[in-house]
Write a protein that holds these residues in place. Structure first.
Motif, PDB file in Angstrom:
ATOM      1  N   GLY A  31       0.813  -1.227   0.000  1.00 18.73           N
ATOM      2  CA  GLY A  31       0.000   0.000   0.000  1.00 18.73           C
ATOM      3  C   GLY A  31       0.831   1.254   0.000  1.00 18.73           C
ATOM      4  O   GLY A  31       1.881   1.350  -0.636  1.00 18.73           O
ATOM      5  N   ASN A  32       0.377   2.266   0.750  1.00 19.62           N
ATOM      6  CA  ASN A  32       1.073   3.548   0.827  1.00 19.62           C
ATOM      7  C   ASN A  32       2.234   3.440   1.810  1.00 19.62           C
ATOM      8  O   ASN A  32       2.039   3.140   2.995  1.00 19.62           O
ATOM      9  CB  ASN A  32       0.114   4.651   1.275  1.00 19.62           C
ATOM     10  N   ALA A  33       3.428   3.710   1.328  1.00 22.85           N
ATOM     11  CA  ALA A  33       4.620   3.606   2.166  1.00 22.85           C
ATOM     12  C   ALA A  33       4.984   4.942   2.794  1.00 22.85           C
ATOM     13  O   ALA A  33       5.217   5.040   3.995  1.00 22.85           O
ATOM     14  CB  ALA A  33       5.792   3.090   1.333  1.00 22.85           C
ATOM     15  N   TYR A  34       5.032   5.998   1.978  1.00 26.71           N
ATOM     16  CA  TYR A  34       5.453   7.316   2.450  1.00 26.71           C
ATOM     17  C   TYR A  34       4.519   8.379   1.880  1.00 26.71           C
ATOM     18  O   TYR A  34       4.117   8.310   0.723  1.00 26.71           O
ATOM     19  CB  TYR A  34       6.875   7.652   1.974  1.00 26.71           C
ATOM     20  N   SER A  35       4.219   9.382   2.689  1.00 25.19           N
ATOM     21  CA  SER A  35       3.530  10.562   2.183  1.00 25.19           C
ATOM     22  C   SER A  35       4.564  11.491   1.545  1.00 25.19           C
ATOM     23  O   SER A  35       5.772  11.241   1.608  1.00 25.19           O
ATOM     24  CB  SER A  35       2.792  11.267   3.319  1.00 25.19           C
ATOM     25  N   MET A  36       4.100  12.568   0.920  1.00 23.09           N
ATOM     26  CA  MET A  36       5.016  13.488   0.249  1.00 23.09           C
ATOM     27  C   MET A  36       6.028  14.056   1.237  1.00 23.09           C
ATOM     28  O   MET A  36       5.667  14.511   2.335  1.00 23.09           O
ATOM     29  CB  MET A  36       4.245  14.623  -0.414  1.00 23.09           C
ATOM     30  N   HIS A  37       7.295  14.027   0.850  1.00 30.80           N
ATOM     31  CA  HIS A  37       8.357  14.558   1.706  1.00 30.80           C
ATOM     32  C   HIS A  37       9.553  14.889   0.824  1.00 30.80           C
ATOM     33  O   HIS A  37       9.577  14.572  -0.369  1.00 30.80           O
ATOM     34  CB  HIS A  37       8.752  13.534   2.781  1.00 30.80           C
ATOM     35  N   ARG A  38      10.551  15.530   1.395  1.00 29.15           N
ATOM     36  CA  ARG A  38      11.772  15.838   0.671  1.00 29.15           C
ATOM     37  C   ARG A  38      12.944  15.799   1.644  1.00 29.15           C
ATOM     38  O   ARG A  38      12.790  16.015   2.843  1.00 29.15           O
ATOM     39  CB  ARG A  38      11.674  17.206  -0.025  1.00 29.15           C
ATOM     40  N   HIS A  39      14.118  15.485   1.127  1.00 30.70           N
ATOM     41  CA  HIS A  39      15.319  15.493   1.954  1.00 30.70           C
ATOM     42  C   HIS A  39      16.462  16.096   1.151  1.00 30.70           C
ATOM     43  O   HIS A  39      16.345  16.278  -0.073  1.00 30.70           O
ATOM     44  CB  HIS A  39      15.683  14.090   2.438  1.00 30.70           C
ATOM     45  N   ASP A  40      17.567  16.412   1.818  1.00 28.12           N
ATOM     46  CA  ASP A  40      18.640  17.144   1.146  1.00 28.12           C
ATOM     47  C   ASP A  40      19.727  16.229   0.607  1.00 28.12           C
ATOM     48  O   ASP A  40      20.858  16.652   0.384  1.00 28.12           O
ATOM     49  CB  ASP A  40      19.235  18.196   2.082  1.00 28.12           C
ATOM     50  N   GLU A  75      13.804  17.409  -3.902  1.00 29.27           N
ATOM     51  CA  GLU A  75      12.654  17.194  -4.765  1.00 29.27           C
ATOM     52  C   GLU A  75      11.597  16.388  -4.007  1.00 29.27           C
ATOM     53  O   GLU A  75      11.892  15.298  -3.500  1.00 29.27           O
ATOM     54  CB  GLU A  75      13.053  16.444  -6.040  1.00 29.27           C
ATOM     55  N   ALA A  76      10.379  16.905  -3.921  1.00 24.63           N
ATOM     56  CA  ALA A  76       9.308  16.233  -3.168  1.00 24.63           C
ATOM     57  C   ALA A  76       8.907  14.930  -3.850  1.00 24.63           C
ATOM     58  O   ALA A  76       8.857  14.842  -5.087  1.00 24.63           O
ATOM     59  CB  ALA A  76       8.099  17.153  -3.052  1.00 24.63           C
ATOM     60  N   HIS A  77       8.610  13.906  -3.033  1.00 27.94           N
ATOM     61  CA  HIS A  77       8.193  12.609  -3.549  1.00 27.94           C
ATOM     62  C   HIS A  77       7.487  11.836  -2.446  1.00 27.94           C
ATOM     63  O   HIS A  77       7.622  12.135  -1.259  1.00 27.94           O
ATOM     64  CB  HIS A  77       9.404  11.817  -4.054  1.00 27.94           C
ATOM     65  N   ASP A  78       6.722  10.829  -2.835  1.00 24.33           N
ATOM     66  CA  ASP A  78       6.110   9.917  -1.881  1.00 24.33           C
ATOM     67  C   ASP A  78       6.486   8.501  -2.285  1.00 24.33           C
ATOM     68  O   ASP A  78       7.480   8.288  -2.988  1.00 24.33           O
ATOM     69  CB  ASP A  78       4.594  10.129  -1.818  1.00 24.33           C
ATOM     70  N   GLY A  79       5.724   7.497  -1.858  1.00 25.42           N
ATOM     71  CA  GLY A  79       6.018   6.127  -2.249  1.00 25.42           C
ATOM     72  C   GLY A  79       4.855   5.213  -1.931  1.00 25.42           C
ATOM     73  O   GLY A  79       4.246   5.323  -0.862  1.00 25.42           O
ATOM     74  N   GLN A  80       4.528   4.312  -2.880  1.00 22.96           N
ATOM     75  CA  GLN A  80       3.463   3.353  -2.660  1.00 22.96           C
ATOM     76  C   GLN A  80       3.638   2.147  -3.577  1.00 22.96           C
ATOM     77  O   GLN A  80       4.357   2.208  -4.579  1.00 22.96           O
ATOM     78  CB  GLN A  80       2.084   3.962  -2.899  1.00 22.96           C
ATOM     79  N   ALA A  81       2.978   1.042  -3.213  1.00 22.64           N
ATOM     80  CA  ALA A  81       3.031  -0.167  -4.017  1.00 22.64           C
ATOM     81  C   ALA A  81       2.144  -0.023  -5.246  1.00 22.64           C
ATOM     82  O   ALA A  81       1.044   0.533  -5.164  1.00 22.64           O
ATOM     83  CB  ALA A  81       2.586  -1.363  -3.180  1.00 22.64           C
ATOM     84  N   GLY A  82       2.613  -0.546  -6.365  1.00 26.04           N
ATOM     85  CA  GLY A  82       1.830  -0.500  -7.584  1.00 26.04           C
ATOM     86  C   GLY A  82       0.894  -1.675  -7.747  1.00 26.04           C
ATOM     87  O   GLY A  82       0.019  -1.647  -8.621  1.00 26.04           O
ATOM     88  N   THR A  83       1.056  -2.709  -6.899  1.00 23.16           N
ATOM     89  CA  THR A  83       0.165  -3.867  -6.917  1.00 23.16           C
ATOM     90  C   THR A  83      -0.127  -4.281  -5.480  1.00 23.16           C
ATOM     91  O   THR A  83       0.519  -3.809  -4.534  1.00 23.16           O
ATOM     92  CB  THR A  83       0.796  -5.066  -7.658  1.00 23.16           C
ATOM     93  N   ASP A  84      -1.082  -5.187  -5.307  1.00 22.83           N
ATOM     94  CA  ASP A  84      -1.428  -5.654  -3.971  1.00 22.83           C
ATOM     95  C   ASP A  84      -0.319  -6.480  -3.326  1.00 22.83           C
ATOM     96  O   ASP A  84      -0.320  -6.678  -2.108  1.00 22.83           O
ATOM     97  CB  ASP A  84      -2.711  -6.501  -4.027  1.00 22.83           C
ATOM     98  N   ASP A  85       0.620  -6.975  -4.126  1.00 22.90           N
ATOM     99  CA  ASP A  85       1.692  -7.819  -3.588  1.00 22.90           C
ATOM    100  C   ASP A  85       2.745  -7.024  -2.820  1.00 22.90           C
ATOM    101  O   ASP A  85       3.558  -7.613  -2.103  1.00 22.90           O
ATOM    102  CB  ASP A  85       2.387  -8.582  -4.710  1.00 22.90           C
ATOM    103  N   GLY A  86       2.760  -5.709  -2.987  1.00 23.21           N
ATOM    104  CA  GLY A  86       3.776  -4.904  -2.319  1.00 23.21           C
ATOM    105  C   GLY A  86       5.059  -4.836  -3.135  1.00 23.21           C
ATOM    106  O   GLY A  86       5.151  -5.369  -4.236  1.00 23.21           O
ATOM    107  N   PHE A  87       6.059  -4.167  -2.568  1.00 22.79           N
ATOM    108  CA  PHE A  87       7.339  -4.032  -3.262  1.00 22.79           C
ATOM    109  C   PHE A  87       8.481  -4.054  -2.256  1.00 22.79           C
ATOM    110  O   PHE A  87       8.328  -3.681  -1.093  1.00 22.79           O
ATOM    111  CB  PHE A  87       7.397  -2.737  -4.084  1.00 22.79           C
ATOM    112  N   ARG A  88       9.621  -4.513  -2.738  1.00 22.02           N
ATOM    113  CA  ARG A  88      10.844  -4.567  -1.932  1.00 22.02           C
ATOM    114  C   ARG A  88      11.930  -3.792  -2.665  1.00 22.02           C
ATOM    115  O   ARG A  88      12.063  -3.916  -3.894  1.00 22.02           O
ATOM    116  CB  ARG A  88      11.276  -6.025  -1.733  1.00 22.02           C
TER     117      ARG A  88
END
Length: 275
Positions: A31-40, A75-88
């Protein structure tokens, strides 16, 4: 890494302590791993299994196994799985200053869209994730950083503004590596004996000898190890005498260089010699 993620249920993150401005993580998410965020820092990584998606530069990006993700600092970005199986995935976070040390004043490389199929950068990222461990030799980590920065610069399409390479300095470094291959050698040592800046030396060594200083050092150790093995020295003693941390360290490098473990190589060589 195992590409089958169907049996993985819980989300998890494994991280290393930062060393020299570099941090490594490996993680698995549904599912949703990270909300929008940015780091240096740069975030450079590989999707090991599944489909990894993220919003980046006003678009939804997708990363699959075999591709490289490069998120530019701030640069702002988030992260989520593209399928129900999840991602590694595995990711390395690199301070821009560390990249800049290698590039020597060039503009920071930028990868449009955050995902690339560039094969050189893919291999450099794999190497960096493998070599930038806490127990790695300093020269090994410096080599990985230099390879990553140069591959990143190449993938971005940037033009080099370097002066001509210094063969004499690279030759002095090569001779020093031959004389010191059974112990840990640092890039600072090589810079001192060559009379050249450490990162210019790292680039020039690749230019003239086709490989990095650390890989050159390891291959000399492996040459010595093979000679000792053929003389009947046991693998554990061979590893210690050739300059490896232990037998497993030697085996890992031997397999990476020759495609088979040392015990199998020795058995095959011995069998051939008895025919």
């Amino acid at each position: 890494m195992d590409g089958d993620i169907g049996q993985l249920q819980s989300d998890w993150i494994s991280r290393s302590e930062p060393i020299g401005g570099v941090e490594r993580i490996e993680a698995f998410f549904h599912g949703n791993a990270y909300s929008m965020h940015r780091h240096d820092t740069y975030a450079i990584g590989l999707t090991l299994a599944g489909v990894q998606c993220f919003h980046y530069q006003r678009g939804l990006r997708t990363s699959l196994p075999g591709q490289t993700m490069v998120l530019h600092p701030d640069e702002a970005h988030d992260g989520q799985a593209g399928t129900d199986d999840g991602f590694r995935y595995q990711m390395i976070y690199v301070q821009p200053a560390a990249i800049q040390q290698v590039l020597g004043g060039q503009a920071l490389p930028f990868i449009e869209g955050g995902v690339t199929n560039d094969p050189r950068l893919f291999e450099a990222t794999k190497s960096a994730l493998r070599q930038m461990r806490g127990d790695a030799e300093p020269l090994e980590r410096d080599d990985a950083l230099a390879g990553l920065a140069l591959a990143l610069n190449h993938a971005s399409g940037a033009r080099s503004t370097r002066k001509s390479a210094d063969f004499a300095a690279a030759q002095r470094a090569r001779e020093y590596l031959h004389a010191s291959c059974t112990r840990a050698v640092t890039l600072d040592e090589l810079a001192a004996v060559s009379g050249q800046d450490r990162w210019n030396l790292s680039r020039d060594f690749r230019t003239f000898y086709g490989t990095s200083p650390y890989h050159y050092l390891v291959m000399r150790r492996l040459e010595a190890a093979r000679a000792m093995m053929l003389r009947g020295v046991c693998l554990a003693d061979t590893a210690a005498a050739a300059g490896f941390a232990d037998q497993s360290h030697m085996t890992r490098h031997f397999r990476h260089a020759y495609g088979i473990p040392p015990a199998r190589w020795l058995a095959m060589i011995s069998d051939r010699r008895t025919r």
